[in-house]
Design a protein around this motif. Sequence first.
Motif, short mmCIF file in Angstrom:
data_model
loop_
_atom_site.label_atom_id
_atom_site.label_comp_id
_atom_site.label_asym_id
_atom_site.label_seq_id
_atom_site.Cartn_x
_atom_site.Cartn_y
_atom_site.Cartn_z
N CYS A 185 0.77 -1.22 -0.10
CA CYS A 185 0.07 0.04 -0.12
C CYS A 185 0.95 1.24 -0.19
O CYS A 185 1.96 1.10 0.61
CB CYS A 185 -0.84 -0.09 1.13
SG CYS A 185 -2.02 -1.22 1.21
N SER A 186 0.43 2.10 -0.81
CA SER A 186 1.00 3.64 -0.69
C SER A 186 0.57 4.45 0.40
O SER A 186 1.47 5.61 0.67
CB SER A 186 0.78 4.11 -2.12
OG SER A 186 -0.59 4.20 -2.36
N ASP A 187 -0.44 4.15 1.12
CA ASP A 187 -1.13 4.84 1.84
C ASP A 187 -1.69 3.93 3.18
O ASP A 187 -2.26 3.07 3.00
CB ASP A 187 -1.99 5.84 1.29
CG ASP A 187 -2.53 6.64 2.11
OD1 ASP A 187 -1.98 7.51 2.78
OD2 ASP A 187 -3.81 7.10 1.91
N VAL A 188 -1.73 4.39 4.34
CA VAL A 188 -2.23 3.79 5.46
C VAL A 188 -3.24 4.50 6.20
O VAL A 188 -3.03 5.72 6.43
CB VAL A 188 -1.22 3.39 6.60
CG1 VAL A 188 -1.73 2.51 7.55
CG2 VAL A 188 -0.02 2.76 5.98
N VAL A 189 -4.53 4.18 6.31
CA VAL A 189 -5.25 4.68 6.86
C VAL A 189 -5.43 3.99 8.53
O VAL A 189 -6.10 2.73 8.11
CB VAL A 189 -6.79 4.87 6.20
CG1 VAL A 189 -7.96 5.29 7.12
CG2 VAL A 189 -6.58 5.62 4.99
N LEU A 190 -5.50 4.49 9.48
CA LEU A 190 -5.70 3.66 10.82
C LEU A 190 -6.84 4.18 11.29
O LEU A 190 -7.15 5.36 11.42
CB LEU A 190 -4.42 4.14 11.69
CG LEU A 190 -4.19 3.17 12.87
CD1 LEU A 190 -4.27 1.75 12.44
CD2 LEU A 190 -3.10 3.52 13.52
N PHE A 191 -7.78 3.19 11.75
CA PHE A 191 -9.23 3.50 12.15
C PHE A 191 -9.53 2.81 13.22
O PHE A 191 -8.98 1.72 13.63
CB PHE A 191 -9.94 2.88 11.17
CG PHE A 191 -11.55 3.13 10.90
CD1 PHE A 191 -11.67 4.38 10.57
CD2 PHE A 191 -12.28 2.21 10.76
CE1 PHE A 191 -13.03 4.73 10.43
CE2 PHE A 191 -13.65 2.41 10.71
CZ PHE A 191 -13.94 3.72 10.41
N ALA A 192 -9.92 3.44 14.24
CA ALA A 192 -10.63 2.96 15.75
C ALA A 192 -11.76 3.48 16.13
O ALA A 192 -11.85 4.78 16.04
CB ALA A 192 -9.40 2.81 16.56
N ASP A 193 -12.71 2.65 16.78
CA ASP A 193 -13.80 3.18 17.14
C ASP A 193 -14.61 3.96 16.14
O ASP A 193 -15.13 5.06 16.81
CB ASP A 193 -13.59 3.74 18.45
CG ASP A 193 -13.19 2.84 19.63
OD1 ASP A 193 -13.62 1.68 19.53
OD2 ASP A 193 -12.19 3.37 20.47
N GLY A 194 -14.38 3.76 14.94
CA GLY A 194 -15.24 4.66 13.98
C GLY A 194 -14.53 5.81 13.69
O GLY A 194 -15.48 6.64 12.96
N ARG A 195 -13.55 6.23 14.18
CA ARG A 195 -12.89 7.33 13.76
C ARG A 195 -11.56 7.00 13.18
O ARG A 195 -10.86 6.03 13.36
CB ARG A 195 -12.73 8.27 15.13
CG ARG A 195 -13.91 8.99 15.66
CD ARG A 195 -13.65 9.46 16.89
NE ARG A 195 -14.75 9.34 17.75
CZ ARG A 195 -15.86 10.18 17.90
NH1 ARG A 195 -15.59 11.23 17.12
NH2 ARG A 195 -16.71 9.95 18.67
N LEU A 196 -11.02 8.18 12.27
CA LEU A 196 -9.69 8.11 11.91
C LEU A 196 -8.79 8.38 12.95
O LEU A 196 -8.94 9.52 13.58
CB LEU A 196 -9.52 9.23 10.53
CG LEU A 196 -8.46 9.27 9.81
CD1 LEU A 196 -8.43 7.97 8.98
CD2 LEU A 196 -8.42 10.52 8.92
N VAL A 197 -7.69 7.80 12.93
CA VAL A 197 -6.62 7.82 13.97
C VAL A 197 -5.41 8.40 13.45
O VAL A 197 -4.61 9.33 13.71
CB VAL A 197 -6.19 6.56 14.72
CG1 VAL A 197 -5.12 6.82 15.50
CG2 VAL A 197 -7.49 5.99 15.53
N PHE A 198 -5.41 7.86 12.17
CA PHE A 198 -4.10 8.35 11.40
C PHE A 198 -4.19 8.10 9.84
O PHE A 198 -4.76 7.24 9.54
CB PHE A 198 -2.84 7.44 12.07
CG PHE A 198 -1.50 7.46 11.35
CD1 PHE A 198 -0.61 8.18 11.33
CD2 PHE A 198 -1.25 6.40 10.23
CE1 PHE A 198 0.64 8.46 10.59
CE2 PHE A 198 -0.19 6.49 9.41
CZ PHE A 198 0.67 7.48 9.64
#
Lengths: 268, 272
Positions: free
Chosen positions: A216-229
């Motif tokens: 992946c060129s990009d990471v989306v970190l997701f927790a409890d329904g929200r964007l973390v990073f």
Amino acid sequence: MPRAVSAASVAPKTHAWEIRAEGLLVRAGRKKMAVNGLDLALGTGAHGLLGPNGAGKTTLIRALATVLRPAGGELELLGTPAGHAELRALRRRIGYLPQDFGYYRRFTVREFVEYMAWLKEVPKAEIPGAVQRAVERVGLADRADHRMKTLSGGMVRRAGIAQAIVNDPDLLLLDEPTAGLDPAQRLRFRELLQELGRDTCVVVSTHLVEDVAAACSDVVLFADGRLVFQGTPDDLAAAGGPEHPGDSPLERGYSALLRHTEQPGGIW
Amino acid sequence: MSAEHASAGLIGAYLRGGSDLPADTVWALEAHLEGCAPCRGLLATAVPAAAPDVAALVDSVRAALGPQLDAARPAPVRRPLAWRPAWAAPAVVPWLLTALAVVLLALALDSSGPPDPHGQVSPLLLVAPVLPLCAAAAAWAPGLDPAHELTAATPRSGLPLLLRRTAAALAAVVPVLLAAGALTGEMAAAQWLLPSLAFTTTALALGSVVGVGRAAAALVAVWAAAVAAPVWATGRLPFVLRPEQLPGWALLFALGAATVFARRRAYAAPRT
């Protein structure tokens, strides 16, 4: 001489982001708000959607696939507001692999992918060619005329990937595509992912950090329904220090960023 | 192609290769050769004499490829996409078979003597109005179609696909019911056909709000409680199935169809 490129594929893009969400709310079931105020903008490329179990990854992907209607906020896919009544043109440009996808056991791989191509309104004359290409891309050409029920779990998953890419989507949503693949198949899948990410917006939900790092060129970190990073895999690795748990820089970054989020069921 | 052809000298120069010919001339000659059989023929006859090494190369390639070409079989001609899945939901077959089994069971009950003390109402008549409805619901209900999640995200998902599947389900069930009715002679088609169509459209109409499966289950429950059970107990022809009630069924059918049309977009919309 026939045109090799369709007018639609050279038309200028009129949207800035393939996926744009603002304050997105999506319900899972009656009560739980699985995606809770998400702001996200994703363009072309392979995006890894990471997060702990129950973070709302599947619910988000289902909303992006126009299977679930957002309960609030804004969601724009390929420049079209999702949840809009006229989804037909948008759905033609989406490829979707659900986490647990059902299929017809008596269909052969080719029939299954053909049927999905028909459902996706691929022009009738192009269906056989598109199906053959998709099946070859996932390495199932030698099994194309075997029935789905005779396939192993990894092959079924690859057939699922084939149906997702059969309409050459501009937006490809893969929910846990590497589950059940053996290491060699996962390597091959990462190559395919890199290839697809060149001209498509691919969203891959996974909990395997190494898949994201490799493909992946990009990471989306997701927790409890929200964007973390949101950032590159290198940014994720840089977020972690030696004091954080994990076996690789990425895993340490992952634990560092998730340290602050609530763990309602306790730490496991 | 064109009336002008390449001269023998030009073709000879092309055969010898090297830098005799400018690149644009080579390009133009090759473009011409692609579309001109006489010039290709001229080239072919000139090759063995003018360029023996080229001829030898071509022959050796042919000799090497020969066995493979003999072994290769043309790909089987692909039959066009089967029409069947385009109409019937692929998972519906077991449910249709169940519906047919119910008909046979009713038929068997009917012929094995009167099931109720008064012996006036055929059990077939009690299942006939709701059986097509069940078949139609089985063709669309998310719980019964394993690929529903995949289907829901495709552009074809929506009322046209639902109607196709419903039509296919009805086409399988209605003729069997008609035949069964004709066999027993106790059931006039008018008595149950309109009620069954009215039930089906009502289920589709309610289905745009609560889901076709749930709507069908509710209608079957209402039918069983309000009509089938009392008839089973009393043995009299139910009030709602008397011929004079047909206009009422026609009205229900029209209402259901109008609602389906008015809410046609709801079938494709994402679920909340």
